[in-house]
Design a protein around this motif. Structure first.
Motif, PDB file in Angstrom:
ATOM      1  N   ILE A 169       0.830  -1.205   0.000  1.00  0.00           N
ATOM      2  CA  ILE A 169       0.000   0.000   0.000  1.00  0.00           C
ATOM      3  C   ILE A 169       0.862   1.252   0.000  1.00  0.00           C
ATOM      4  N   LEU A 170       2.094   1.136   0.471  1.00  0.00           N
ATOM      5  CA  LEU A 170       3.066   2.230   0.417  1.00  0.00           C
ATOM      6  C   LEU A 170       4.191   1.856  -0.552  1.00  0.00           C
ATOM      7  N   PHE A 171       4.766   2.873  -1.151  1.00  0.00           N
ATOM      8  CA  PHE A 171       5.820   2.717  -2.174  1.00  0.00           C
ATOM      9  C   PHE A 171       5.321   1.989  -3.422  1.00  0.00           C
ATOM     10  N   THR A 172       4.009   1.975  -3.632  1.00  0.00           N
ATOM     11  CA  THR A 172       3.489   1.291  -4.819  1.00  0.00           C
ATOM     12  C   THR A 172       3.736   2.094  -6.093  1.00  0.00           C
ATOM     13  N   GLU A 173       4.253   3.315  -5.960  1.00  0.00           N
ATOM     14  CA  GLU A 173       4.683   4.048  -7.153  1.00  0.00           C
ATOM     15  C   GLU A 173       5.932   3.431  -7.773  1.00  0.00           C
ATOM     16  N   LEU A 174       6.553   2.488  -7.052  1.00  0.00           N
ATOM     17  CA  LEU A 174       7.746   1.787  -7.526  1.00  0.00           C
ATOM     18  C   LEU A 174       7.413   0.335  -7.865  1.00  0.00           C
ATOM     19  N   THR A 201      -3.775 -10.946  20.565  1.00  0.00           N
ATOM     20  CA  THR A 201      -3.317 -10.164  19.422  1.00  0.00           C
ATOM     21  C   THR A 201      -1.919 -10.593  18.999  1.00  0.00           C
ATOM     22  N   GLY A 202      -1.784 -10.914  17.707  1.00  0.00           N
ATOM     23  CA  GLY A 202      -0.488 -11.321  17.180  1.00  0.00           C
ATOM     24  C   GLY A 202       0.169 -10.289  16.311  1.00  0.00           C
ATOM     25  N   HIS A 203      -0.591  -9.288  15.872  1.00  0.00           N
ATOM     26  CA  HIS A 203      -0.026  -8.231  15.027  1.00  0.00           C
ATOM     27  C   HIS A 203      -0.980  -7.045  15.076  1.00  0.00           C
ATOM     28  N   VAL A 204      -0.429  -5.860  14.848  1.00  0.00           N
ATOM     29  CA  VAL A 204      -1.204  -4.623  14.850  1.00  0.00           C
ATOM     30  C   VAL A 204      -0.892  -3.863  13.571  1.00  0.00           C
ATOM     31  N   GLN A 205      -1.932  -3.291  12.967  1.00  0.00           N
ATOM     32  CA  GLN A 205      -1.758  -2.398  11.825  1.00  0.00           C
ATOM     33  C   GLN A 205      -2.497  -1.098  12.093  1.00  0.00           C
ATOM     34  N   ILE A 206      -1.960  -0.006  11.539  1.00  0.00           N
ATOM     35  CA  ILE A 206      -2.583   1.290  11.779  1.00  0.00           C
ATOM     36  C   ILE A 206      -2.729   2.090  10.481  1.00  0.00           C
ATOM     37  N   ALA A 207      -3.748   2.921  10.478  1.00  0.00           N
ATOM     38  CA  ALA A 207      -3.959   4.013   9.542  1.00  0.00           C
ATOM     39  C   ALA A 207      -4.932   4.942  10.253  1.00  0.00           C
ATOM     40  N   ASP A 208      -4.911   6.208   9.893  1.00  0.00           N
ATOM     41  CA  ASP A 208      -5.842   7.136  10.530  1.00  0.00           C
ATOM     42  C   ASP A 208      -7.219   7.001   9.890  1.00  0.00           C
ATOM     43  N   SER A 209      -8.215   7.488  10.596  1.00  0.00           N
ATOM     44  CA  SER A 209      -9.591   7.388  10.127  1.00  0.00           C
ATOM     45  C   SER A 209     -10.288   8.721  10.359  1.00  0.00           C
ATOM     46  N   PRO A 210     -11.116   9.177   9.421  1.00  0.00           N
ATOM     47  CA  PRO A 210     -11.425   8.533   8.132  1.00  0.00           C
ATOM     48  C   PRO A 210     -10.311   8.786   7.114  1.00  0.00           C
ATOM     49  N   GLY A 211     -10.385   8.117   6.002  1.00  0.00           N
ATOM     50  CA  GLY A 211      -9.469   8.369   4.920  1.00  0.00           C
ATOM     51  C   GLY A 211      -8.351   7.367   4.755  1.00  0.00           C
ATOM     52  N   ARG A 212      -8.039   6.617   5.791  1.00  0.00           N
ATOM     53  CA  ARG A 212      -6.971   5.623   5.767  1.00  0.00           C
ATOM     54  C   ARG A 212      -5.618   6.248   5.405  1.00  0.00           C
ATOM     55  N   GLY A 249       2.308  -2.520  11.904  1.00  0.00           N
ATOM     56  CA  GLY A 249       2.335  -2.386  10.456  1.00  0.00           C
ATOM     57  C   GLY A 249       1.717  -1.067  10.018  1.00  0.00           C
ATOM     58  N   LEU A 250       2.418  -0.338   9.170  1.00  0.00           N
ATOM     59  CA  LEU A 250       1.901   0.905   8.599  1.00  0.00           C
ATOM     60  C   LEU A 250       1.183   0.557   7.306  1.00  0.00           C
ATOM     61  N   GLU A 251      -0.136   0.509   7.375  1.00  0.00           N
ATOM     62  CA  GLU A 251      -0.955   0.088   6.244  1.00  0.00           C
ATOM     63  C   GLU A 251      -1.874   1.241   5.862  1.00  0.00           C
ATOM     64  N   TYR A 252      -1.255   2.366   5.558  1.00  0.00           N
ATOM     65  CA  TYR A 252      -2.048   3.537   5.201  1.00  0.00           C
ATOM     66  C   TYR A 252      -1.753   3.992   3.775  1.00  0.00           C
ATOM     67  N   LYS A 253      -2.700   4.761   3.220  1.00  0.00           N
ATOM     68  CA  LYS A 253      -2.559   5.269   1.859  1.00  0.00           C
ATOM     69  C   LYS A 253      -1.761   6.569   1.880  1.00  0.00           C
ATOM     70  N   PRO A 254      -0.827   6.742   0.938  1.00  0.00           N
ATOM     71  CA  PRO A 254      -0.043   7.972   0.938  1.00  0.00           C
ATOM     72  C   PRO A 254      -0.777   9.177   0.372  1.00  0.00           C
ATOM     73  N   GLY A 255      -1.953   8.982  -0.185  1.00  0.00           N
ATOM     74  CA  GLY A 255      -2.671  10.090  -0.798  1.00  0.00           C
ATOM     75  C   GLY A 255      -1.958  10.553  -2.059  1.00  0.00           C
ATOM     76  N   ASP A 256      -1.872  11.875  -2.225  1.00  0.00           N
ATOM     77  CA  ASP A 256      -1.228  12.401  -3.433  1.00  0.00           C
ATOM     78  C   ASP A 256       0.241  12.717  -3.212  1.00  0.00           C
ATOM     79  N   ARG A 257       0.808  12.211  -2.120  1.00  0.00           N
ATOM     80  CA  ARG A 257       2.218  12.435  -1.828  1.00  0.00           C
ATOM     81  C   ARG A 257       3.026  11.195  -2.188  1.00  0.00           C
ATOM     82  N   ALA A 258       4.313  11.389  -2.399  1.00  0.00           N
ATOM     83  CA  ALA A 258       5.200  10.235  -2.530  1.00  0.00           C
ATOM     84  C   ALA A 258       5.251   9.525  -1.181  1.00  0.00           C
ATOM     85  N   SER A 259       5.321   8.215  -1.209  1.00  0.00           N
ATOM     86  CA  SER A 259       5.294   7.456   0.046  1.00  0.00           C
ATOM     87  C   SER A 259       6.368   7.917   1.017  1.00  0.00           C
ATOM     88  N   ALA A 260       7.566   8.190   0.513  1.00  0.00           N
ATOM     89  CA  ALA A 260       8.667   8.580   1.391  1.00  0.00           C
ATOM     90  C   ALA A 260       8.412   9.896   2.100  1.00  0.00           C
TER      91      ALA A 260
END
Length: 278
Positions: free
Chosen positions: A14-19, A216-227, A254-265
């Motif tokens: 979900i991140l760095f998918t521009e590559l 719990t064996g793993h945790v992932q995050i993204a902000d809400s709303p909008g992911r 795990g950082l499982e959020y969308k970068p929006g219109d920015r480069a992931s980095a």
């Protein structure tokens, strides 16, 4: 406590998918991460050519990053599918064909967490029959994971985005975790605590932490709303991660959020600097 006290793994699906896929591990390392996670990278192929598996392994090793989480085959992600293991017929067979492939790859790179997405409800199929098939396939996955010293993760998704997915609460996912552990006797099934999905379902996340942190064996995050990245929405993610730590969770985030219109980095400005990522 706070963000500086957590271990973050960046999700390369979900991140760095521009590559291209094989360039993403190095990009994550350049951004300061020592750990990454992935959905199954071949959404239409549960058993890809050995050369493709070897190339991904090499990219991880060359970048010096650890793969901390990997999905089993789950159909088209992102897309209409939400897993395959409860779907009768061809998709269930594809999941089973993937179990040993995914476990072998995970073992080869030191990954010890395998996420098994449950799958959507299917029109004309008895939900009880789907649940029975799911338990059979999850037990198969748990045995394969146990053979490499890994856990199988069961995830709740959110109803607004996944209306046909049956596990849309922490309690529902944890109930499946308990059934898998009872069926296998291995106690290696765990809950994947995705803060974003639980928030979108309207759950009391503090109460979910108190109730389910031990499973719990793993945790992932993204902000809400909008992911989006932390700070782009309304979730008090730093406080929630502190609560998870206080409840005994000391694993990867795990950082499982969308970068929006920015480069992931450019989306990691919320992290303390220098970034504590591993």
């Amino acid at each position: 406590m706070g963000f500086a006290d957590q271990r973050f793994a960046v999700n390369l699906s979900i991140l760095f998918t521009e590559l291209p896929l094989l360039e993403r591990p190095r990009a994550a390392a350049a951004a300061g991460f020592t750990a990454v996670e992935l959905w199954w990278p071949w959404p239409e192929d549960p058993d890809p050519p050995r050369a493709e598996l070897d190339a991904l392994r090499g990219a991880l090793e060359d970048a010096g990053v650890t793969l901390t989480g990997l999905n089993f085959y789950a159909g088209l992600l992102p897309g209409p599918d939400r897993g395959a293991l409860s779907l009768p017929g061809e998709e269930s067979a594809r999941f089973r064909a993937n179990v040993e492939v995914a476990a072998d790859f995970a073992a080869s790179v030191g990954c010890r967490a395998l996420n098994a997405l449950y799958g959507n409800r299917i029109d004309g199929v008895d939900p009880a029959a789907q649940d029975a098939l799911a338990l059979e396939n999850l037990a198969l996955a748990a045995r394969a994971a146990d053979a490499i010293g890994a856990t199988v993760l069961i995830e709740a998704l959110n109803a607004p985005e996944s209306p046909r997915y049956p596990l849309v609460s922490a309690a529902a996912a944890v109930d499946v975790v308990d059934k898998v552990n009872a069926a296998t006797g291995l106690d290696n099934a765990r809950f994947l605590f995705d803060v974003y999905h639980l928030a979108r379902n309207g759950e009391d996340i503090g109460a979910a932490i108190a109730a389910h942190a031990p499973r719990t064996g793993h945790v992932q995050i993204a902000d809400s709303p909008g992911r989006g990245a932390p700070g782009t929405g309304s979730l008090p993610l730093e406080r929630l991660l502190d609560a998870l730590t206080a409840a005994g969770y000391d694993g990867w985030i795990g950082l499982e959020y969308k970068p929006g219109d920015r480069a992931s980095a450019d989306t990691f400005d919320w992290l303390p600097r220098p970034a504590t990522t591993g």
